[in-house]
Design a protein around this motif. Structure first.
Motif, PDB file in Angstrom:
ATOM      1  N   TRP A   6      -6.920  -1.801   6.516  1.00  0.00           N
ATOM      2  CA  TRP A   6      -7.067  -1.881   7.972  1.00  0.00           C
ATOM      3  C   TRP A   6      -6.970  -0.503   8.627  1.00  0.00           C
ATOM      4  CZ3 TRP A   6      -2.682  -0.317  10.659  1.00  0.00           C
ATOM      5  CH2 TRP A   6      -1.481  -0.276   9.939  1.00  0.00           C
ATOM      6  N   LEU A   7      -6.474   0.500   7.866  1.00  0.00           N
ATOM      7  CA  LEU A   7      -6.437   1.870   8.371  1.00  0.00           C
ATOM      8  C   LEU A   7      -7.752   2.611   8.125  1.00  0.00           C
ATOM      9  CD1 LEU A   7      -2.855   3.033   7.250  1.00  0.00           C
ATOM     10  CD2 LEU A   7      -3.626   2.546   9.577  1.00  0.00           C
ATOM     11  N   GLY A   8      -8.546   2.060   7.206  1.00  0.00           N
ATOM     12  CA  GLY A   8      -9.805   2.710   6.867  1.00  0.00           C
ATOM     13  C   GLY A   8     -10.131   2.498   5.397  1.00  0.00           C
ATOM     14  N   ALA A   9     -11.389   2.650   5.043  1.00  0.00           N
ATOM     15  CA  ALA A   9     -11.829   2.409   3.666  1.00  0.00           C
ATOM     16  C   ALA A   9     -11.161   3.353   2.672  1.00  0.00           C
ATOM     17  CB  ALA A   9     -13.346   2.548   3.581  1.00  0.00           C
ATOM     18  N   GLY A  10     -10.808   4.549   3.111  1.00  0.00           N
ATOM     19  CA  GLY A  10     -10.186   5.522   2.211  1.00  0.00           C
ATOM     20  C   GLY A  10      -8.784   5.152   1.771  1.00  0.00           C
ATOM     21  N   PHE A  11      -8.168   4.159   2.427  1.00  0.00           N
ATOM     22  CA  PHE A  11      -6.804   3.755   2.081  1.00  0.00           C
ATOM     23  C   PHE A  11      -6.778   2.527   1.169  1.00  0.00           C
ATOM     24  CE2 PHE A  11      -6.473   6.059   6.050  1.00  0.00           C
ATOM     25  CZ  PHE A  11      -5.343   6.850   5.880  1.00  0.00           C
ATOM     26  N   GLY A  12      -7.954   2.066   0.741  1.00  0.00           N
ATOM     27  CA  GLY A  12      -8.044   0.831  -0.032  1.00  0.00           C
ATOM     28  C   GLY A  12      -7.388   0.879  -1.392  1.00  0.00           C
ATOM     29  N   ASP A  13      -7.295   2.069  -1.995  1.00  0.00           N
ATOM     30  CA  ASP A  13      -6.749   2.178  -3.351  1.00  0.00           C
ATOM     31  C   ASP A  13      -5.242   2.436  -3.373  1.00  0.00           C
ATOM     32  OD1 ASP A  13      -9.270   1.834  -4.422  1.00  0.00           O
ATOM     33  OD2 ASP A  13      -9.712   3.985  -4.375  1.00  0.00           O
ATOM     34  N   ILE A  14      -4.627   2.549  -2.217  1.00  0.00           N
ATOM     35  CA  ILE A  14      -3.193   2.855  -2.164  1.00  0.00           C
ATOM     36  C   ILE A  14      -2.374   1.607  -2.484  1.00  0.00           C
ATOM     37  CG2 ILE A  14      -1.284   3.574  -0.672  1.00  0.00           C
ATOM     38  CD1 ILE A  14      -3.264   5.304   0.857  1.00  0.00           C
ATOM     39  N   ASN A  15      -1.416   1.774  -3.383  1.00  0.00           N
ATOM     40  CA  ASN A  15      -0.517   0.684  -3.769  1.00  0.00           C
ATOM     41  C   ASN A  15       0.922   1.147  -3.560  1.00  0.00           C
ATOM     42  OD1 ASN A  15       0.954  -1.377  -4.903  1.00  0.00           O
ATOM     43  ND2 ASN A  15      -0.194  -1.453  -6.817  1.00  0.00           N
ATOM     44  N   LEU A  16       1.605   0.542  -2.606  1.00  0.00           N
ATOM     45  CA  LEU A  16       2.980   0.954  -2.281  1.00  0.00           C
ATOM     46  C   LEU A  16       4.017  -0.067  -2.726  1.00  0.00           C
ATOM     47  CD1 LEU A  16       2.389   2.299   1.349  1.00  0.00           C
ATOM     48  CD2 LEU A  16       2.573   3.632  -0.762  1.00  0.00           C
ATOM     49  N   GLU A  17       3.666  -0.905  -3.694  1.00  0.00           N
ATOM     50  CA  GLU A  17       4.592  -1.967  -4.113  1.00  0.00           C
ATOM     51  C   GLU A  17       5.877  -1.422  -4.741  1.00  0.00           C
ATOM     52  OE1 GLU A  17       2.609  -6.173  -4.845  1.00  0.00           O
ATOM     53  OE2 GLU A  17       1.982  -4.720  -6.359  1.00  0.00           O
ATOM     54  N   PHE A  18       5.861  -0.179  -5.165  1.00  0.00           N
ATOM     55  CA  PHE A  18       7.090   0.414  -5.710  1.00  0.00           C
ATOM     56  C   PHE A  18       8.160   0.589  -4.628  1.00  0.00           C
ATOM     57  CE2 PHE A  18       4.534   3.948  -4.245  1.00  0.00           C
ATOM     58  CZ  PHE A  18       5.431   4.835  -3.695  1.00  0.00           C
ATOM     59  N   LEU A  19       7.747   0.490  -3.361  1.00  0.00           N
ATOM     60  CA  LEU A  19       8.693   0.587  -2.244  1.00  0.00           C
ATOM     61  C   LEU A  19       9.195  -0.787  -1.787  1.00  0.00           C
ATOM     62  CD1 LEU A  19       6.848   3.226  -0.038  1.00  0.00           C
ATOM     63  CD2 LEU A  19       8.881   3.611  -1.438  1.00  0.00           C
ATOM     64  N   GLN A  20       8.815  -1.832  -2.513  1.00  0.00           N
ATOM     65  CA  GLN A  20       9.096  -3.204  -2.083  1.00  0.00           C
ATOM     66  C   GLN A  20      10.582  -3.454  -1.850  1.00  0.00           C
ATOM     67  OE1 GLN A  20       8.739  -6.836  -4.757  1.00  0.00           O
ATOM     68  NE2 GLN A  20       6.798  -6.935  -3.664  1.00  0.00           N
ATOM     69  N   PHE A  21      11.433  -3.118  -2.820  1.00  0.00           N
ATOM     70  CA  PHE A  21      12.866  -3.365  -2.696  1.00  0.00           C
ATOM     71  C   PHE A  21      13.456  -2.611  -1.503  1.00  0.00           C
ATOM     72  CE2 PHE A  21      14.760  -5.270  -6.725  1.00  0.00           C
ATOM     73  CZ  PHE A  21      13.600  -5.967  -7.022  1.00  0.00           C
ATOM     74  N   ILE A  22      13.071  -1.345  -1.366  1.00  0.00           N
ATOM     75  CA  ILE A  22      13.621  -0.519  -0.288  1.00  0.00           C
ATOM     76  C   ILE A  22      13.219  -1.078   1.073  1.00  0.00           C
ATOM     77  CG2 ILE A  22      13.554   1.774   0.765  1.00  0.00           C
ATOM     78  CD1 ILE A  22      13.130   2.921  -2.047  1.00  0.00           C
ATOM     79  N   MET A  23      11.964  -1.436   1.221  1.00  0.00           N
ATOM     80  CA  MET A  23      11.476  -1.946   2.499  1.00  0.00           C
ATOM     81  C   MET A  23      12.110  -3.288   2.846  1.00  0.00           C
ATOM     82  SD  MET A  23       9.432   0.254   3.837  1.00  0.00           S
ATOM     83  CE  MET A  23       8.521  -0.664   5.058  1.00  0.00           C
ATOM     84  N   PHE A  24      12.180  -4.180   1.862  1.00  0.00           N
ATOM     85  CA  PHE A  24      12.765  -5.494   2.104  1.00  0.00           C
ATOM     86  C   PHE A  24      14.229  -5.375   2.511  1.00  0.00           C
ATOM     87  CE2 PHE A  24       9.741  -8.261  -0.695  1.00  0.00           C
ATOM     88  CZ  PHE A  24       8.685  -7.912   0.129  1.00  0.00           C
ATOM     89  N   ILE A  25      14.973  -4.540   1.798  1.00  0.00           N
ATOM     90  CA  ILE A  25      16.399  -4.378   2.092  1.00  0.00           C
ATOM     91  C   ILE A  25      16.594  -3.717   3.457  1.00  0.00           C
ATOM     92  CG2 ILE A  25      18.513  -3.170   1.382  1.00  0.00           C
ATOM     93  CD1 ILE A  25      17.637  -3.660  -1.519  1.00  0.00           C
ATOM     94  N   ALA A  26      15.714  -2.800   3.826  1.00  0.00           N
ATOM     95  CA  ALA A  26      15.813  -2.156   5.143  1.00  0.00           C
ATOM     96  C   ALA A  26      15.635  -3.173   6.265  1.00  0.00           C
ATOM     97  CB  ALA A  26      14.765  -1.047   5.263  1.00  0.00           C
TER      98      ALA A  26
END
Length: 203
Positions: A70-90
């Motif tokens: 949704w930010l643009g086609a160039g961001f389609g390959d980004i995977n931030l799932e490694f931040l899942q625990f940190i984001m959920f806990i925050a």
């Protein structure tokens, strides 16, 4: 009807306490009085009902692979799932802080009774478990909302029921070797078996 079935399933059949043994520390520590158990149960319902849908949105639109398109086609390959625990806990910690401030303002007596276990909701594994189960089971936003509320209700039901039993135990002739935590663990096991009787019920 599927949402109703999911809600009942998350309260009784897949109860966070009796099916997964998540959140046992606060469950055992704050279940000595019904009034305190009701306060903690209400706080857990609120936190789970808010954080599970919010974490669903974060997972779908920020964290998972392709979520940032949704930010643009160039961001389609980004995977931030490694931040899942940190984001959920925050998110959970922020909601718990809000609950803590409200409880302290509205009911100082309850705030004092809950003590350290109110802020510890932020690291209560049943709260984080709700968000992780939501991701693992690939729920929709509606299912995540129902699951969060149902899981919180199941936790509240379990802790209030145990508190009611423990209040009655004060007037019971409990063997010396089982007094305190021993009889509490035994009752928790029996309640878990009772809740398992709901397995197989379809709506």
């Amino acid at each position: 009807m599927e949402l109703v079935s999911l809600g009942i399933k998350s309260i009784f059949i897949e109860n966070m306490i009796f099916a997964y043994f998540l959140g046992m520390c606060s469950f055992l520590a704050v279940s000595k009085k019904v009034s305190t158990a009701i306060g903690l149960g209400a706080a857990v319902i609120f936190v789970l009902s808010i954080t599970v849908p919010i974490n669903w949105l974060i997972q779908e639109y920020v964290l998972k692979e392709g979520a940032l398109t949704w930010l643009g086609a160039g961001f389609g390959d980004i995977n931030l799932e490694f931040l899942q625990f940190i984001m959920f806990i925050a998110i959970i910690a922020g909601m718990v802080q809000l609950v803590e401030m409200v409880v302290e303002k509205v009911s100082p007596a309850l705030y004092g009774s809950l003590g350290i276990f109110l802020p510890l909701i932020a690291v209560n594994c049943s709260i984080l478990g709700g968000s992780l189960f939501m991701v693992q089971r690939d729920y929709t936003i509606a299912e995540a909302s129902v699951f969060g509320f149902g899981s919180g209700t199941g936790f509240a039901l379990a802790i209030i029921a145990l508190a009611a039993i423990r209040e009655k135990l004060k007037y019971s002739n409990v063997p010396d070797g089982l007094k305190g935590l021993g009889i509490t663990m035994l009752i928790t096991g029996l309640m878990g078996i009772a809740f398992k009787s709901f397995i197989g019920i379809a709506i």
